[in-house]
Design an enzyme around this catalytic site. Sequence first.
Site, PDB file in Angstrom:
ATOM      1  N   GLU A 180       0.828  -1.215   0.000  1.00  0.00           N
ATOM      2  CA  GLU A 180       0.000   0.000   0.000  1.00  0.00           C
ATOM      3  C   GLU A 180       0.859   1.261   0.000  1.00  0.00           C
ATOM      4  O   GLU A 180       0.367   2.357  -0.201  1.00  0.00           O
ATOM      5  CB  GLU A 180      -0.976  -0.014   1.192  1.00  0.00           C
ATOM      6  N   ARG A 181       2.185   1.094   0.222  1.00  0.00           N
ATOM      7  CA  ARG A 181       3.049   2.280   0.206  1.00  0.00           C
ATOM      8  C   ARG A 181       3.480   2.645  -1.218  1.00  0.00           C
ATOM      9  O   ARG A 181       3.889   3.763  -1.479  1.00  0.00           O
ATOM     10  CB  ARG A 181       4.284   2.027   1.075  1.00  0.00           C
ATOM     11  N   CYS A 285      16.734  -6.447   0.164  1.00  0.00           N
ATOM     12  CA  CYS A 285      16.911  -7.628   1.015  1.00  0.00           C
ATOM     13  C   CYS A 285      18.269  -8.272   0.762  1.00  0.00           C
ATOM     14  O   CYS A 285      18.690  -9.135   1.514  1.00  0.00           O
ATOM     15  CB  CYS A 285      15.790  -8.620   0.785  1.00  0.00           C
ATOM     16  N   GLU A 386      17.738  -6.308  11.324  1.00  0.00           N
ATOM     17  CA  GLU A 386      17.690  -5.752   9.970  1.00  0.00           C
ATOM     18  C   GLU A 386      17.396  -4.255  10.089  1.00  0.00           C
ATOM     19  O   GLU A 386      16.344  -3.867  10.602  1.00  0.00           O
ATOM     20  CB  GLU A 386      16.598  -6.431   9.151  1.00  0.00           C
TER      21      GLU A 386
HETATM   22  P1  NAD Z   1       6.158  -5.642   5.221  1.00  0.00           P
HETATM   23  O1  NAD Z   1       6.296  -6.982   5.837  1.00  0.00           O
HETATM   24  O2  NAD Z   1       5.832  -4.498   6.085  1.00  0.00           O
HETATM   25  O3  NAD Z   1       4.998  -5.677   4.101  1.00  0.00           O
HETATM   26  C1  NAD Z   1       4.995  -6.619   3.061  1.00  0.00           C
HETATM   27  C2  NAD Z   1       3.563  -6.869   2.630  1.00  0.00           C
HETATM   28  O4  NAD Z   1       2.841  -7.446   3.720  1.00  0.00           O
HETATM   29  C3  NAD Z   1       2.803  -5.608   2.227  1.00  0.00           C
HETATM   30  O5  NAD Z   1       2.043  -5.900   1.080  1.00  0.00           O
HETATM   31  C4  NAD Z   1       1.924  -5.309   3.436  1.00  0.00           C
HETATM   32  O6  NAD Z   1       0.695  -4.720   3.088  1.00  0.00           O
HETATM   33  C5  NAD Z   1       1.691  -6.675   4.031  1.00  0.00           C
HETATM   34  N1  NAD Z   1       1.591  -6.654   5.507  1.00  0.00           N
HETATM   35  C6  NAD Z   1       2.284  -5.851   6.362  1.00  0.00           C
HETATM   36  N2  NAD Z   1       1.966  -6.144   7.631  1.00  0.00           N
HETATM   37  C7  NAD Z   1       1.056  -7.138   7.597  1.00  0.00           C
HETATM   38  C8  NAD Z   1       0.364  -7.884   8.587  1.00  0.00           C
HETATM   39  N3  NAD Z   1       0.541  -7.646   9.883  1.00  0.00           N
HETATM   40  N4  NAD Z   1      -0.490  -8.847   8.188  1.00  0.00           N
HETATM   41  C9  NAD Z   1      -0.670  -9.112   6.881  1.00  0.00           C
HETATM   42  N5  NAD Z   1      -0.036  -8.444   5.895  1.00  0.00           N
HETATM   43  C10 NAD Z   1       0.819  -7.477   6.235  1.00  0.00           C
HETATM   44  O7  NAD Z   1       7.492  -5.386   4.384  1.00  0.00           O
HETATM   45  P2  NAD Z   1       7.966  -4.043   3.671  1.00  0.00           P
HETATM   46  O8  NAD Z   1       8.375  -3.055   4.707  1.00  0.00           O
HETATM   47  O9  NAD Z   1       6.998  -3.634   2.630  1.00  0.00           O
HETATM   48  O10 NAD Z   1       9.277  -4.562   2.897  1.00  0.00           O
HETATM   49  C11 NAD Z   1      10.551  -4.603   3.475  1.00  0.00           C
HETATM   50  C12 NAD Z   1      10.865  -5.984   3.991  1.00  0.00           C
HETATM   51  O11 NAD Z   1      10.773  -6.937   2.939  1.00  0.00           O
HETATM   52  C13 NAD Z   1      12.292  -6.086   4.511  1.00  0.00           C
HETATM   53  O12 NAD Z   1      12.285  -6.854   5.685  1.00  0.00           O
HETATM   54  C14 NAD Z   1      13.026  -6.806   3.386  1.00  0.00           C
HETATM   55  O13 NAD Z   1      14.172  -7.521   3.781  1.00  0.00           O
HETATM   56  C15 NAD Z   1      11.958  -7.730   2.904  1.00  0.00           C
HETATM   57  N6  NAD Z   1      12.238  -8.179   1.548  1.00  0.00           N
HETATM   58  C16 NAD Z   1      12.637  -9.467   1.385  1.00  0.00           C
HETATM   59  C17 NAD Z   1      12.955  -9.925   0.121  1.00  0.00           C
HETATM   60  C18 NAD Z   1      13.420 -11.335  -0.081  1.00  0.00           C
HETATM   61  O14 NAD Z   1      13.549 -11.738  -1.216  1.00  0.00           O
HETATM   62  N7  NAD Z   1      13.684 -12.090   0.959  1.00  0.00           N
HETATM   63  C19 NAD Z   1      12.852  -9.060  -0.975  1.00  0.00           C
HETATM   64  C20 NAD Z   1      12.416  -7.752  -0.765  1.00  0.00           C
HETATM   65  C21 NAD Z   1      12.113  -7.311   0.510  1.00  0.00           C
END
Ligand code: NAD
Length: 493
Positions: A180-181, A285, A386
């Site tokens: 959503e961001r 990541c 992280e």
């Molecule tokens: P986030 O976990 O906050 O959000 C990811 C998704 O989950 C979003 O679509 C969000 O709407 C949803 N979400 C958030 N909180 C939720 C909840 N409580 N219940 C259900 N859904 C929820 O992550 P972010 O801040 O958008 O992204 C950064 C993170 O993603 C970092 O930790 C990064 O390391 C990780 N990441 C990992 C990879 C990988 O390949 N391992 C790749 C890119 C990013």
Amino acid sequence: MTQTQTRLQNFVGGHWEPSRAAEVQPVINPATAQTLADVPLTTAQEVDRAVQAAEAAFHEWREVAVGDRIQPLFKLKALIEEHIEDLARTITDECGKTRAESIGEIRRGIENIEVATGIPMLMQGYNNENIASGIDEHMFRQPLGVVAAITPFNFPAMIPLWFLPYAVATGNAFLLKPSERVPLTTEKLFRLIEQAGFPAGVLSLVNGGKDVVNALLDHPQVRAISFVGSTPVARSIYERGAKNGKRVQAQGGAKNPAVILPDADMEMAATILADSAFGCAGQRCLATSVAITVGGGRKAFTDLMVDLAQSRRVGYGFDEGVQMGPVINEQSKERVEGLIEKGVQEGARAIVDGRQAKVPGYEQGYFVGPTLLENVPPQGEIARTEIFGPVLSLMHAANVDEAIRLVNERAFGNQASLFTSSGAAARKFRHEVRAGNIGINIGVAAPIAYFPFSGWGDSFFGDLHAQGRHGVEFYTETKVVVERWPREWSRTF
Ligand code: NAD
């Protein structure tokens, strides 16, 4: 649509439609703090309608010949290439990356479309004649049905494309819930998808947050969930999805170390690691966030890193010469700066301190300058958490074994890198280190689209990863047919 439209829509059953959600969230340009649009936090009932439309489309789509199913992907690739500048500017505006980083992530996404156009071969099964006399056995791959992906903010174009091309080429109907961001890039991507020739309902876009995710996880007609995001959310998605009988692949967070041996080309190592640690403002990541020097070379490496950190040009990503943009939002800036402070309290020294960075012309932006923390205690919080910002922690080990022990003590296992000119050291490292992606003289060991993105430990929950053959296996189930055709029956003709 342009970015002046205030409220974004969903794409369901082949149509754009407004969500009936009462709640919206602003989409903010992190370089200017200006609101670009509002994203609706779609409700569970609306998710159900989208799933029903996808289910209806799936039954038609799975009957389409495999060679025909990939034709819209060729069109989509051409459309993305044609609109790459516009997409890149949207990524920069909502996510903060530099133009080069935005273009780069789109290209990595396109590579997945290219690989998925090989589905007619990638999806083939196998068979044996005469497993017993007159009995043959075949294995086919069939699509699952309705599958969904939930993606993070940091790669608004690339990460949806880790999943979407494989899911639809194998014959599934695919539903995307973007972060959503950063929903504007996905909006633009779906405007192109609309022109690419997929039948209505095969690809859907549902905007929103947690409620959409939970509705997908609990929906009986959603067969598989692909997730990328932070570790606590990845773990909970894996648990809830698995409890509901779904196939789940959940990629989580990371804390990636790089080890620098004294025989490394120090200038090359420092240049590559500065890009790894500070590129995308450290919000990758696969960003290196811990650099461990071994034996001699510590001073040379540190001096080079200080120069590279201090000289990096920070600003709005489409301005000429800018090498690093802001972090995603105000909370993120506060969190990163708080963690730098925590590191200092734990005994580290901030030899380059990016807190309170200000960019002329962008005074409201969420900028954190490149930061170097020296003497970071290996057992401290800062060495394990992280940070997801442009902060590199420096540590030192007496020998390779101690460095590998420090690397393997982490709970995360997304990536580990080694810088050396010794083949034997490289072999030892890649053999002994517990991480799914290993870089040898590489700072961001991002697997190309035809290899799996292989996080381990707390960086991944599941079995089959994203991309390549793993993507094909994740989105298909195997059907084995054993058939008997007795030889004597043919004598009747
Ligand atoms: P986030 O976990 O906050 O959000 C990811 C998704 O989950 C979003 O679509 C969000 O709407 C949803 N979400 C958030 N909180 C939720 C909840 N409580 N219940 C259900 N859904 C929820 O992550 P972010 O801040 O958008 O992204 C950064 C993170 O993603 C970092 O930790 C990064 O390391 C990780 N990441 C990992 C990879 C990988 O390949 N391992 C790749 C890119 C990013």
